[in-house]
Motif scaffolding. Structure first.
Motif, short mmCIF file in Angstrom:
data_model
loop_
_atom_site.label_atom_id
_atom_site.label_comp_id
_atom_site.label_asym_id
_atom_site.label_seq_id
_atom_site.Cartn_x
_atom_site.Cartn_y
_atom_site.Cartn_z
N ASN A 139 27.06 29.49 14.33
CA ASN A 139 26.30 28.53 13.50
C ASN A 139 24.83 28.56 13.95
O ASN A 139 24.46 29.32 14.85
CB ASN A 139 26.91 27.12 13.58
CG ASN A 139 26.80 26.51 14.98
OD1 ASN A 139 26.07 27.01 15.83
ND2 ASN A 139 27.52 25.42 15.21
N HIS A 142 23.18 22.28 15.60
CA HIS A 142 23.06 21.06 14.78
C HIS A 142 22.47 19.93 15.60
O HIS A 142 22.44 19.99 16.83
CB HIS A 142 24.40 20.66 14.16
CG HIS A 142 25.55 20.71 15.12
ND1 HIS A 142 25.67 19.83 16.18
CD2 HIS A 142 26.62 21.54 15.20
CE1 HIS A 142 26.79 20.11 16.84
NE2 HIS A 142 27.38 21.16 16.29
N GLN A 146 27.22 17.26 21.02
CA GLN A 146 28.62 17.65 20.89
C GLN A 146 29.30 17.66 22.26
O GLN A 146 28.85 18.31 23.19
CB GLN A 146 28.76 19.02 20.22
CG GLN A 146 30.22 19.41 20.00
CD GLN A 146 30.38 20.56 19.02
OE1 GLN A 146 29.49 20.84 18.22
NE2 GLN A 146 31.52 21.23 19.07
N HIS A 183 26.30 27.84 18.46
CA HIS A 183 27.56 28.01 19.19
C HIS A 183 28.67 28.45 18.25
O HIS A 183 28.51 28.44 17.04
CB HIS A 183 27.95 26.72 19.92
CG HIS A 183 27.95 25.49 19.06
ND1 HIS A 183 26.81 24.77 18.79
CD2 HIS A 183 28.94 24.86 18.39
CE1 HIS A 183 27.10 23.74 18.01
NE2 HIS A 183 28.40 23.78 17.75
#
Ligand SMILES: [Fe+2]
Length: 464
Positions: A139, A142, A146, A183
């Motif tokens: 990806n 974001h 997380q 990740h």
């Protein structure tokens, strides 16, 4: 959702807006071009804000639409549970690179706190631990933080400063990662591979994010200080407070007794202040010493990985009569209020747990646990089966108990700080409990038009 409580809270917020603008209902109604009864009804929690009133308010007052809307309380009993079957009903397969890549399922979420915890199954297997394996779909990173808990044989891929890494993970391992780091995950050797990807909003989410957005990209970027070393971040923090007070080096030297050349070393980052120098500078600038202390990040390449086998664990409340065995999972100093724990439920849950953080729970199985809590003077309880999950409000005392002898429960817990953490927590403490109660319930005008009311117990929110 327009229950009476929501309307009452709308009234409290509306009153706060017009109090802050120093309007009474009559002058607010005049500005908004509505009869005063409309304003009175909103304030009294008897009606929602009509769209045309909202539109007019943001046109004539320096306010935003979102200032008028309370958040929804979807956990009025303190807890919100999502059952395994409800999670399974949200399943969707997302494709990457033209192939089915991940199966996602939602787990418990609440409007009260910004958790976005997903159960994710890795569909594509890999045969090696090569970070550049062309079969791995990455990806772009974001914004949400997380925390990831691994179940099965999962390869965890992460990129930091342009370098890709692959870390083979096993059940019980966990990782905390910084926002925007790309990740990926893959099933190693085709074995079953799951993660609980608990993404959540940090302190930049919400109000801070909206403020940055209005400042624009260039001004927003100014908030990122040099944190490359303790000396560099100490120097950056010192420069911030000097700029904020427009204090010259000579004036700071006069106030602290620290010579100007030494101050130049401290503001350039070529030296670090001693404890005595920091205390003197804090006093001189009227800031708290903690405002001058740098955070020294403890991630390595943007992540903190904790192996389940190495994670510290202890019995709670004590070794001799343990209700729980608690294991501390991955976390970072950037988010000190984010606490990932694995709680093994050993007994009858005589000891309540309580924390000032928002809590997310997931039953890792295979056993069910009894989950009980107290809220508003009531005792409530539910059975929490495998793959059930829950959100729990801060300060709610709660307990977990086994449902059968020799069937210890296993819970994954992530606690996060809400908006009242860090400096906001200090402000809350300075206000005191009575003012905090008033903040969320007060629908009164900031003065009594009949004259001063000496019966009022304390002077809180002020203004002339
Ligand atoms: Fe992610």
């Amino acid at each position: 959702m327009t229950d009476s409580t929501y309307l009452e809270r709308t009234g409290v917020i509306f009153r706060a807006v017009i109090n802050d603008l120093k309007r009474d209902p009559a002058s607010a109604a005049r500005d908004l071009e509505v009869p005063v009864e409309v304003v009175e009804d909103i304030l009294g929690g008897r009606r929602a804000i009509p769209p045309e009133v909202l539109e007019r308010a943001v046109r004539v007052w320096p306010v935003n639409e979102r200032d008028f809307f309370p958040i929804h309380d979807d956990a009025p009993e303190g807890v919100r549970i999502m059952r395994a079957a409800e999670s399974a009903a949200t399943t969707r397969i997302l494709r990457r690179g033209g192939r089915d890549y991940y199966e996602y399922r939602d787990t418990a979420m609440s409007r009260v706190s910004m958790f976005r915890p997903e159960w994710i199954r890795m569909i594509q297997p890999v045969e090696d631990d090569d970070p550049d394996n062309p079969g791995v779909e990455w990806n772009n990173g974001h914004f949400l933080n997380q925390f990831t808990y691994f179940v099965g044989s999962v390869n965890y891929y992460y990129e930091w400063n342009g370098v890709r890494h692959c870390m083979p993970m096993e059940t019980g391992d966990s990782v905390s990662g910084l926002p925007y780091a790309p990740h990926s995950f893959a099933a190693r050797n085709g074995e079953p591979a799951l993660i609980l990807a608990l993404t959540y909003g940090g302190r930049l989410l919400g109000d801070a994010q909206h403020e940055l957005s209005a400042l624009g990209a260039d001004l927003a970027a100014g908030y990122a200080f040099d944190a490359s070393s303790p000396a560099a971040s100490s120097a950056a923090l010192l420069r911030v407070h000097l700029d904020n007070t427009s204090c010259s080096p000579e004036e700071l030297a006069r106030r602290t007794g620290i010579p100007v050349p030494r101050l130049a070393e401290l503001t350039s980052g070529s030296a670090e202040a001693s404890a005595a120098e920091r205390a003197g500078i804090a006093r001189a600038l009227r800031v708290n010493e903690r405002d001058l202390l740098p955070i020294v990040p403890d991630e390595v390449d943007g992540v903190r990985i904790v192996r389940g086998a190495d994670a510290p664990s202890w019995h709670y409340p004590d070794d001799s009569a343990a209700d729980y065995r608690i294991k501390e999972l991955a976390g970072t100093l950037v988010c000190p209020n984010s606490r990932g724990l694995e709680i093994e439920v050993l007994g009858e849950g005589r000891t309540p747990l309580r924390s000032g953080l928002h809590t997310y729970l997931y039953n890792l199985g295979p056993s069910a646990v009894d989950f009980s809590w107290e809220h508003d003077g009531r005792s409530l309880s539910r059975n929490l089966g495998p793959d059930d999950s829950a959100y729990l409000k801060p300060f709610v005392p709660h307990r977990f108990a086994v449902t059968a002898p020799d069937a210890p429960g296993r819970l994954l817990v992530l606690r996060i700080g809400g908006k009242v953490s860090g400096d906001a927590l200090l402000e809350a403490s300075a206000l005191g409990p009575a003012s905090l109660r008033r903040l969320v319930t007060d629908s009164d005008q900031w003065y009594d038009p009949r004259g001063r009311n000496p019966a009022r117990a304390f002077a809180g929110k002020g203004g002339d």
